[in-house]
Design a protein around this motif. Structure first.
Motif, PDB file in Angstrom:
ATOM      1  N   ALA A 117      87.288  24.735 -46.030  1.00  0.00           N
ATOM      2  CA  ALA A 117      86.903  23.377 -46.426  1.00  0.00           C
ATOM      3  C   ALA A 117      87.467  22.388 -45.415  1.00  0.00           C
ATOM      4  O   ALA A 117      87.104  22.421 -44.244  1.00  0.00           O
ATOM      5  CB  ALA A 117      87.398  23.089 -47.844  1.00  0.00           C
ATOM      6  N   SER A 118      88.362  21.535 -45.874  1.00  0.00           N
ATOM      7  CA  SER A 118      88.910  20.492 -44.994  1.00  0.00           C
ATOM      8  C   SER A 118      89.824  21.094 -43.926  1.00  0.00           C
ATOM      9  O   SER A 118      90.480  22.102 -44.156  1.00  0.00           O
ATOM     10  CB  SER A 118      89.703  19.472 -45.822  1.00  0.00           C
ATOM     11  OG  SER A 118      88.886  18.921 -46.825  1.00  0.00           O
ATOM     12  N   VAL A 119      89.839  20.446 -42.757  1.00  0.00           N
ATOM     13  CA  VAL A 119      90.698  20.857 -41.649  1.00  0.00           C
ATOM     14  C   VAL A 119      91.552  19.660 -41.242  1.00  0.00           C
ATOM     15  O   VAL A 119      91.020  18.579 -40.978  1.00  0.00           O
ATOM     16  CB  VAL A 119      89.868  21.330 -40.438  1.00  0.00           C
ATOM     17  CG1 VAL A 119      90.789  21.752 -39.302  1.00  0.00           C
ATOM     18  CG2 VAL A 119      88.954  22.479 -40.823  1.00  0.00           C
ATOM     19  N   TYR A 120      92.867  19.856 -41.224  1.00  0.00           N
ATOM     20  CA  TYR A 120      93.787  18.791 -40.830  1.00  0.00           C
ATOM     21  C   TYR A 120      94.391  19.133 -39.473  1.00  0.00           C
ATOM     22  O   TYR A 120      94.493  20.313 -39.110  1.00  0.00           O
ATOM     23  CB  TYR A 120      94.907  18.622 -41.868  1.00  0.00           C
ATOM     24  CG  TYR A 120      94.412  18.081 -43.183  1.00  0.00           C
ATOM     25  CD1 TYR A 120      94.419  16.713 -43.435  1.00  0.00           C
ATOM     26  CD2 TYR A 120      93.936  18.929 -44.175  1.00  0.00           C
ATOM     27  CE1 TYR A 120      93.963  16.202 -44.643  1.00  0.00           C
ATOM     28  CE2 TYR A 120      93.467  18.427 -45.384  1.00  0.00           C
ATOM     29  CZ  TYR A 120      93.489  17.066 -45.609  1.00  0.00           C
ATOM     30  OH  TYR A 120      93.037  16.562 -46.799  1.00  0.00           O
ATOM     31  N   GLN A 121      94.786  18.109 -38.744  1.00  0.00           N
ATOM     32  CA  GLN A 121      95.419  18.330 -37.452  1.00  0.00           C
ATOM     33  C   GLN A 121      96.668  17.473 -37.333  1.00  0.00           C
ATOM     34  O   GLN A 121      96.727  16.355 -37.854  1.00  0.00           O
ATOM     35  CB  GLN A 121      94.464  18.032 -36.303  1.00  0.00           C
ATOM     36  CG  GLN A 121      94.073  16.568 -36.158  1.00  0.00           C
ATOM     37  CD  GLN A 121      93.210  16.331 -34.935  1.00  0.00           C
ATOM     38  OE1 GLN A 121      92.449  17.188 -34.535  1.00  0.00           O
ATOM     39  NE2 GLN A 121      93.333  15.146 -34.353  1.00  0.00           N
ATOM     40  N   CYS A 122      97.678  18.024 -36.644  1.00  0.00           N
ATOM     41  CA  CYS A 122      98.894  17.264 -36.386  1.00  0.00           C
ATOM     42  C   CYS A 122      98.634  16.288 -35.243  1.00  0.00           C
ATOM     43  O   CYS A 122      97.537  16.252 -34.675  1.00  0.00           O
ATOM     44  CB  CYS A 122     100.056  18.211 -36.067  1.00  0.00           C
ATOM     45  SG  CYS A 122      99.950  18.979 -34.431  1.00  0.00           S
ATOM     46  N   CYS A 147     104.006  23.233 -32.991  1.00  0.00           N
ATOM     47  CA  CYS A 147     104.723  22.387 -32.033  1.00  0.00           C
ATOM     48  C   CYS A 147     105.935  21.668 -32.638  1.00  0.00           C
ATOM     49  O   CYS A 147     106.636  20.948 -31.938  1.00  0.00           O
ATOM     50  CB  CYS A 147     103.778  21.350 -31.440  1.00  0.00           C
ATOM     51  SG  CYS A 147     103.131  20.180 -32.658  1.00  0.00           S
ATOM     52  N   ARG A 148     106.153  21.840 -33.953  1.00  0.00           N
ATOM     53  CA  ARG A 148     107.308  21.272 -34.653  1.00  0.00           C
ATOM     54  C   ARG A 148     107.305  19.744 -34.696  1.00  0.00           C
ATOM     55  O   ARG A 148     108.349  19.139 -34.923  1.00  0.00           O
ATOM     56  CB  ARG A 148     108.630  21.755 -34.019  1.00  0.00           C
ATOM     57  CG  ARG A 148     108.818  23.257 -34.078  1.00  0.00           C
ATOM     58  CD  ARG A 148     108.765  23.739 -35.501  1.00  0.00           C
ATOM     59  NE  ARG A 148     108.836  25.210 -35.590  1.00  0.00           N
ATOM     60  CZ  ARG A 148     108.655  25.896 -36.707  1.00  0.00           C
ATOM     61  NH1 ARG A 148     108.385  25.251 -37.830  1.00  0.00           N
ATOM     62  NH2 ARG A 148     108.737  27.206 -36.715  1.00  0.00           N
ATOM     63  N   CYS A 149     106.167  19.112 -34.500  1.00  0.00           N
ATOM     64  CA  CYS A 149     106.109  17.669 -34.701  1.00  0.00           C
ATOM     65  C   CYS A 149     106.020  17.384 -36.198  1.00  0.00           C
ATOM     66  O   CYS A 149     105.618  18.247 -36.981  1.00  0.00           O
ATOM     67  CB  CYS A 149     104.918  17.057 -33.965  1.00  0.00           C
ATOM     68  SG  CYS A 149     103.318  17.449 -34.685  1.00  0.00           S
ATOM     69  N   GLU A 150     106.402  16.191 -36.610  1.00  0.00           N
ATOM     70  CA  GLU A 150     106.399  15.852 -38.030  1.00  0.00           C
ATOM     71  C   GLU A 150     104.965  15.742 -38.551  1.00  0.00           C
ATOM     72  O   GLU A 150     104.075  15.255 -37.861  1.00  0.00           O
ATOM     73  CB  GLU A 150     107.129  14.524 -38.262  1.00  0.00           C
ATOM     74  CG  GLU A 150     108.617  14.594 -37.973  1.00  0.00           C
ATOM     75  CD  GLU A 150     109.322  13.302 -38.333  1.00  0.00           C
ATOM     76  OE1 GLU A 150     108.640  12.362 -38.810  1.00  0.00           O
ATOM     77  OE2 GLU A 150     110.550  13.232 -38.149  1.00  0.00           O
ATOM     78  N   ILE A 151     104.771  16.245 -39.783  1.00  0.00           N
ATOM     79  CA  ILE A 151     103.455  16.154 -40.425  1.00  0.00           C
ATOM     80  C   ILE A 151     103.627  15.551 -41.815  1.00  0.00           C
ATOM     81  O   ILE A 151     104.646  15.748 -42.470  1.00  0.00           O
ATOM     82  CB  ILE A 151     102.753  17.525 -40.515  1.00  0.00           C
ATOM     83  CG1 ILE A 151     103.593  18.527 -41.330  1.00  0.00           C
ATOM     84  CG2 ILE A 151     102.436  18.088 -39.144  1.00  0.00           C
ATOM     85  CD1 ILE A 151     102.858  19.839 -41.612  1.00  0.00           C
ATOM     86  N   SER A 152     102.629  14.821 -42.225  1.00  0.00           N
ATOM     87  CA  SER A 152     102.566  14.254 -43.567  1.00  0.00           C
ATOM     88  C   SER A 152     101.128  13.805 -43.790  1.00  0.00           C
ATOM     89  O   SER A 152     100.296  13.860 -42.871  1.00  0.00           O
ATOM     90  CB  SER A 152     103.529  13.066 -43.717  1.00  0.00           C
ATOM     91  OG  SER A 152     103.108  11.989 -42.904  1.00  0.00           O
ATOM     92  N   LYS A 153     100.834  13.356 -44.992  1.00  0.00           N
ATOM     93  CA  LYS A 153      99.472  12.912 -45.267  1.00  0.00           C
ATOM     94  C   LYS A 153      99.116  11.664 -44.473  1.00  0.00           C
ATOM     95  O   LYS A 153      97.939  11.432 -44.178  1.00  0.00           O
ATOM     96  CB  LYS A 153      99.298  12.653 -46.759  1.00  0.00           C
ATOM     97  CG  LYS A 153      99.226  13.930 -47.578  1.00  0.00           C
ATOM     98  CD  LYS A 153      98.816  13.668 -49.012  1.00  0.00           C
ATOM     99  CE  LYS A 153      98.613  14.975 -49.754  1.00  0.00           C
ATOM    100  NZ  LYS A 153      98.215  14.755 -51.166  1.00  0.00           N
ATOM    101  N   SER A 154     100.115  10.873 -44.111  1.00  0.00           N
ATOM    102  CA  SER A 154      99.840   9.673 -43.327  1.00  0.00           C
ATOM    103  C   SER A 154      99.794   9.957 -41.827  1.00  0.00           C
ATOM    104  O   SER A 154      99.090   9.274 -41.079  1.00  0.00           O
ATOM    105  CB  SER A 154     100.901   8.605 -43.609  1.00  0.00           C
ATOM    106  OG  SER A 154     102.193   9.093 -43.282  1.00  0.00           O
ATOM    107  N   LEU A 155     100.541  10.969 -41.370  1.00  0.00           N
ATOM    108  CA  LEU A 155     100.573  11.279 -39.939  1.00  0.00           C
ATOM    109  C   LEU A 155      99.412  12.171 -39.504  1.00  0.00           C
ATOM    110  O   LEU A 155      99.017  12.155 -38.344  1.00  0.00           O
ATOM    111  CB  LEU A 155     101.897  11.962 -39.581  1.00  0.00           C
ATOM    112  CG  LEU A 155     103.157  11.103 -39.678  1.00  0.00           C
ATOM    113  CD1 LEU A 155     104.398  11.959 -39.433  1.00  0.00           C
ATOM    114  CD2 LEU A 155     103.096   9.958 -38.669  1.00  0.00           C
ATOM    115  N   CYS A 156      98.898  12.984 -40.411  1.00  0.00           N
ATOM    116  CA  CYS A 156      97.817  13.922 -40.067  1.00  0.00           C
ATOM    117  C   CYS A 156      96.478  13.368 -40.533  1.00  0.00           C
ATOM    118  O   CYS A 156      96.401  12.589 -41.479  1.00  0.00           O
ATOM    119  CB  CYS A 156      98.068  15.278 -40.713  1.00  0.00           C
ATOM    120  SG  CYS A 156      99.566  16.086 -40.123  1.00  0.00           S
ATOM    121  N   CYS A 157      95.435  13.806 -39.849  1.00  0.00           N
ATOM    122  CA  CYS A 157      94.093  13.371 -40.217  1.00  0.00           C
ATOM    123  C   CYS A 157      93.158  14.572 -40.203  1.00  0.00           C
ATOM    124  O   CYS A 157      93.482  15.624 -39.653  1.00  0.00           O
ATOM    125  CB  CYS A 157      93.579  12.296 -39.259  1.00  0.00           C
ATOM    126  SG  CYS A 157      93.440  12.859 -37.546  1.00  0.00           S
TER     127      CYS A 157
END
Length: 388
Positions: free
Chosen positions: A104-109, A139-149
């Protein structure tokens, strides 16, 4: 020795004149397909000059073969090339966590690494349980619902990739596979139309007509059918009891409801545990608080695949007489979490003002992870006061 005796048995080229040509041909045996039929042509072949000698412009081992001969080689490997391209696309578009193509949905950092919706929510829930910042596993970057799309281009590309039907093993674009498996596939698993009277048969759709013509359930006696129907009625009766209870509660004189927001907190124990609590709210002229905990305060819920939430209702006001209530939690007006309604009962007094922890009736762990991944949990609480 005569001219005829000097020729090779199948080549039509003088042995003395073709020694260097033969050596070149043997060193380039791998290009036999590229050389085409002309390499094995007989003396009558039009491409040979008079006397059997080949034209100097087209030697057999010439690396710059004519375009037609090179296209033949490329065509032979075309199918293999397309398979490799498909496999490469699978590896490029797959989720970096489960290594499977998203459904279904695909998110990216922020660096473009892809995660399917289930893994993305699971990472956020794990971080909440461990009191850490969720990070991309690549890549260990921070992820969240606001940072990812979401990545709509990848979602569309994945929907066009071929996928195999689990029943007939034919390949379809992933966007069409679900419809094929549910409505069109002749090998899909189906049930007998006499299931309503207890037939347990399941089988491929193309065998359904034959089975229904031979099914013995329509010929069962009345007593046999009554036993089957009694079992089915018991299940239906439980469902109807729930709905009837809800409708009867709606006729009560005192009914109150409110939207509640659970916020995450940590215990002050040596081993920190995650729990949730709402701000104080007023319903039925009384002050209340809701608390919730994960896996009934299991020591390390982040190590468990199965996750649950339980909650308790606490009366904060002082009351002059016992207060008997029924209550239930449902999803909020803007949430998509799936909750099965369950009605709980309790008699509140000044000495006994907290209910036991009761299960929040979420249908499965996936829905629980949706709640855990959110910064706050928004639900709707109904309280019905029972008048004596």
């Amino acid at each position: 020795m005569s001219g005829a005796e000097e020729r090779e048995p199948g080549g039509g080229v003088p042995a003395a004149a073709s020694s260097s040509s033969a050596a070149a041909s043997s060193s380039s045996a791998g290009l036999g397909e590229a050389a085409g039929p002309a390499a094995a042509a007989g003396p009558e072949e039009p491409g040979l000059l008079l006397g059997g000698a080949r034209p100097h412009a087209e030697p057999a081992a010439d690396p710059d073969a004519p375009p037609k001969k090179r296209l033949k080689v490329a065509g032979a490997g075309g199918a293999e090339g397309s398979v490799k391209l498909e496999e490469r696309l699978y590896s490029v578009l797959c989720c970096t966590v489960c290594l499977d193509l998203p459904k279904a949905s695909v998110y990216q950092c922020t660096n473009g690494h892809l995660m399917c919706a289930g893994c993305f929510i699971h990472l956020l829930a794990d971080a909440r349980l461990k009191e850490e910042q969720a990070t991309c596993p690549n890549c260990r970057c921070e992820i969240s619902k606001s940072l990812c799309c979401r990545n709509l281009a990848v979602e569309k590309a994945v929907s066009e990739l071929p996928s195999e039907c689990g029943f007939c093993m034919r390949q379809f674009p992933r966007s069409l596979l679900e419809r094929h498996q549910k409505e069109e596939c002749q090998d899909r698993v189906t049930q007998c139309k006499y299931k309503r009277i207890g037939c347990p048969w399941q089988g491929p759709y193309h065998e359904l007509t034959v089975h229904e013509a031979e099914c013995t359930h329509p010929t069962k006696t009345g007593n046999e059918l009554m036993e089957i129907l009694d079992e089915m009625d018991q299940t239906h009766k439980k469902e109807m009891q729930l709905y009837n209870s809800i409708f009867s509660l709606l006729s009560f004189e005192k009914i109150g409801y409110t939207e509640v927001q659970f916020r995450p907190y940590r215990t002050d124990d040596f081993i920190t545990r995650l729990y949730y609590e709402t701000p104080r709210f007023t319903v039925l002229n009384q002050t209340w608080v809701l608390k919730a905990r994960v896996n009934d305060s299991e020591r390390n819920p982040n190590l468990s695949c199965k996750r649950t939430l339980s909650f308790q209702l606490i009366l904060k006001s002082k009351i002059s007489s016992p207060m008997e209530c029924s209550f239930l939690l449902l999803k909020g007006p803007y949430d998509d979490v799936k909750i099965n309604p369950v009605i709980y009962h309790f008699v509140f007094t000044n000495e006994n003002n907290e209910t036991e922890y009761v299960p929040l009736p979420i249908i499965d762990s996936v829905e629980c992870n949706k709640l855990l991944a959110a910064k706050n949990i928004n639900l709707r609480l109904f309280i019905f006061q029972i008048q004596k």
